[in-house]
Design a protein around this motif. Structure first.
Motif: not given
Length: 166
Positions: A141-166
């Motif tokens: 699940s943490l590895r999937d969250k990492f790639w979700e953050a890496a593939y984020a293409t917009t600032v809001p999507h990236s911020a949400r993915a990084m928050e989930d990763l934390k």
């Protein structure tokens, strides 16, 4: 263009570094490649040892272009500075603000970037970062969250993915 450096040792010249760039690669890079440049290094396993440094880019058809490569004694700050100075001069990278370089966290590369091309953007390769990340975090699940953050293409999507990763 081929450039070799030698050093004197016991009165005899000894090979130190080799830089190679083919004319067609340079012209292709200038004519149609993207301003995102990948740098990497790998060990040469032989009696002579050393490191192979490469610079690659993608053209409009997503095909890889090897722009230049070099053989150096080791992956250190001095080698990277030598390599980047030749690359910038040789490929005429004048407006540094338009280029982004991607690499892993190799020895001396960050300080070489700051010294040679301070105005270029520099990013780390997600695949290389993931190699270290998965050693510390084994859960899928943490590895999937990492790639979700890496593939984020917009600032809001990236911020949400990084928050989930934390």
């Amino acid at each position: 263009m081929v450039k070799c450096d030698f050093q004197q040792q016991l009165g005899q010249p000894q090979f130190q570094r080799l830089y190679v760039r083919l004319g067609a690669s340079k012209e292709g890079f200038k004519a149609g490649c993207r301003p995102i440049i990948g740098l990497d290094g790998c060990f040469l396993k032989s009696v002579y040892a050393g490191q192979l440094l490469t610079v690659v880019d993608l053209d409009a058809n997503n095909e890889t272009w090897v722009i230049v490569y070099a053989i150096v004694e080791s992956e250190c700050k001095d080698s990277w500075i030598w390599f980047l100075e030749l690359l910038v001069k040789d490929c005429e990278i004048v407006n540094q603000f338009g280029f982004t370089f991607i690499s892993d966290k190799q020895k001396g590369i960050l300080s070489a970037f700051e010294q040679v091309i301070p105005n270029c953007d520099h990013r780390f390769c997600a695949r290389q970062l993931f190699t270290n990340y998965r050693i510390l975090f084994k859960a899928k699940s943490l590895r999937d969250k990492f790639w979700e953050a890496a593939y984020a293409t917009t600032v809001p999507h990236s911020a949400r993915a990084m928050e989930d990763l934390k």
